[in-house]
Write an enzyme that holds these catalytic residues in place. Structure first.
Site, short mmCIF file in Angstrom:
data_model
loop_
_atom_site.label_atom_id
_atom_site.label_comp_id
_atom_site.label_asym_id
_atom_site.label_seq_id
_atom_site.Cartn_x
_atom_site.Cartn_y
_atom_site.Cartn_z
N LEU A 1 41.48 32.51 35.55
CA LEU A 1 42.87 32.44 36.01
C LEU A 1 42.97 32.52 37.53
CD1 LEU A 1 44.74 34.76 33.49
CD2 LEU A 1 43.99 32.40 33.21
N CYS B 1 39.62 39.88 42.48
CA CYS B 1 38.50 39.18 41.81
C CYS B 1 37.37 38.81 42.76
CB CYS B 1 39.03 37.93 41.10
SG CYS B 1 40.07 38.30 39.66
N LYS C 1 47.68 36.37 48.63
CA LYS C 1 47.96 34.95 48.55
C LYS C 1 49.43 34.80 48.19
CE LYS C 1 46.91 32.57 44.88
NZ LYS C 1 46.18 31.88 43.78
#
Length: 437
Positions: free
Chosen positions: A154, A266, A329
């Site tokens: 994802l 991540c 982001k």
């Protein structure tokens, strides 16, 4: 089908809502009672584009519910996805698997019939056998409980799209002919029949899929940022260089964005965890490149501080600095390891004001010493320097002429390469961008 999702953070809540969208009856399970209450009230405890609407649609229809009871989850279904967090161990590079093993230990004693445990959490290679052994030891159903590995790929702010229309589906099993494979193929039938490439493999390969994908993406980003360092030293333009490289079909422009570097929950964690596991396996030299990838990424943050100091005349003490962005982001409120967080500037004596469309509450909790303003135009009032650190699409649309009159000194550093240099120069700003002349 009826299925559960154990762990309803970012990954789990999204997966649960999307499985309901595919037509399944879904029970999400999380030990955090507050999180469960929020999810049952049609909302996510974090921001992800369109997720609240999807949760509301399926919680109201009764197809999706959430609980804090392992017993209820075990009784509800025979397919259990596990999507708990696997953060970085404090002070180490390795993954913290305590949440995963805790979930398995608490679910296992309640598994009294054949079941499939499909793990989506990102883990070091070699974790699957440990999960299987725990299940077979503590589950009354014993070896009738099968383990599958179903890594997620994802992208935050695209999570629903990536779940419902993924670019690949990876299913890992211990044996060539597994009952678990038939169960997961039925679960993902709509996705598979839509033509999604489906790779059936062994546990180890499936475990490596997510870590190696993130390692490659991080390397691509750090490579173009290494080129940005060369461009700054030579007077070249990294944005144009990235375009030139991107036209080579073997390289591609997608994901190769020069600027401040990557963050989030991540990429930084996964490349460090990958290196730690390689060292445990005795092949640390195979991944020494990732150490430099991490170092390049950290240098971009240091370079932004250096540029800010240069624009401030050599010292940040007493400077009023406005920061556009806190999230790592756009289209998320996630500030984990965000390169946009401006606490370093505060530590160097600057008065820092931060604005972000979604992440201010999270940033305020982590760094209460900074000032926060909702309106990006109001945030630049009396600023000596503006830093553009998260590429929200709202920011480039703001008229630089209107902003200039509000500042003490119209100076801007574009850390994301999305502002128009000509427009800002024409509006009277001193304009600087990472990797550009």
């Amino acid at each position: 089908m009826k299925l559960t999702v154990v762990g309803c953070g970012y990954l789990g809540a999204t997966h649960a809502a999307c499985m309901a969208e595919l037509g399944h009856e879904v029970l999400g399970m999380d030990c955090d009672m507050d999180k469960v209450a929020v999810l049952n009230s049609d909302k996510a405890p974090f921001f992800e584009r369109d997720l609240d609407d999807l949760l509301a649609q399926h919680t109201r229809s009764g197809r999706l519910t959430f609980t804090a009871s392992y017993a209820e989850a075990a009784a509800f279904a025979d397919l259990h996805f596990i999507g708990v967090g696997t953060p970085q161990l404090p002070g180490e590079h390795a993954y913290d698997l305590s949440h995963l093993f805790s979930a398995v230990r608490q679910l296992a004693p309640r598994l009294t019939r054949a079941a499939v445990i499909a793990v989506k959490s990102t883990v070091p290679v070699g974790t699957a056998p440990r999960v299987r052994d725990l299940l077979h030891e503590f589950a009354p159903a014993g070896d009738a409980v099968e383990v599958a590995w179903n890594p997620e790929f994802l992208r935050e702010s695209f999570a629903i799209e990536d779940t419902l229309r993924p670019d690949r589906l990876v299913l890992g099993f211990d044996t060539e002919h597994s009952w678990a494979e038939a169960v997961l193929r039925r679960c993902f039938e709509n996705i598979i029949t839509a033509g999604t490439p489906t790779i059936v493999t062994d546990w180890a390969t499936a475990e490596l899929a997510k870590a190696s994908a993130n390692a490659f993406l991080a390397t691509k980003i750090s490579f173009i940022n290494a080129m940005a360092e060369v461009c700054e030293a030579s007077g070249a333009d990294v944005e144009q260089l990235a375009d030139i490289l991107g036209h080579d079909v073997r390289i591609g422009r997608r994901g190769m964005r020069p600027g401040l570097g990557f963050g989030g929950g991540c990429l930084p964690k996964d490349i460090r965890g990958f290196m730690a596991r390689a060292a445990e396996l005795g092949v640390e030299q195979a991944l020494t490149i990732l150490g430099e990838v991490d170092a390049i990424n950290n240098r971009r943050r240091e370079r932004m501080v250096d540029c800010a100091r240069e624009q401030a005349g050599g010292t940040l003490a007493g400077q009023r600095i406005t920061v556009w962005g806190a999230a790592f982001k756009p289209e998320t409120d996630d500030i984990r390891d965000s390169p946009a967080l401006a606490h370093q500037l505060h530590e160097l004596g600057a008065h820092v004001t931060v604005t972000d469309p979604q992440a201010l509450d999270n940033a305020r909790k982590l760094h209460p010493e900074l000032d926060y303003v909702d309106d990006p135009t109001a945030a630049v009032q009396d600023a000596d320097l503006l830093l553009h650190l998260t590429e929200w699409p709202q920011f480039p649309r703001i008229d630089p002429h209107r902003l200039a009159a509000r500042t003490a000194t119209p100076k801007v550093i574009d850390g994301r390469g999305t502002l128009d240099p000509a427009a800002w120069h024409e509006a009277g700003w001193t304009f600087r961008a990472l990797g550009r002349p």
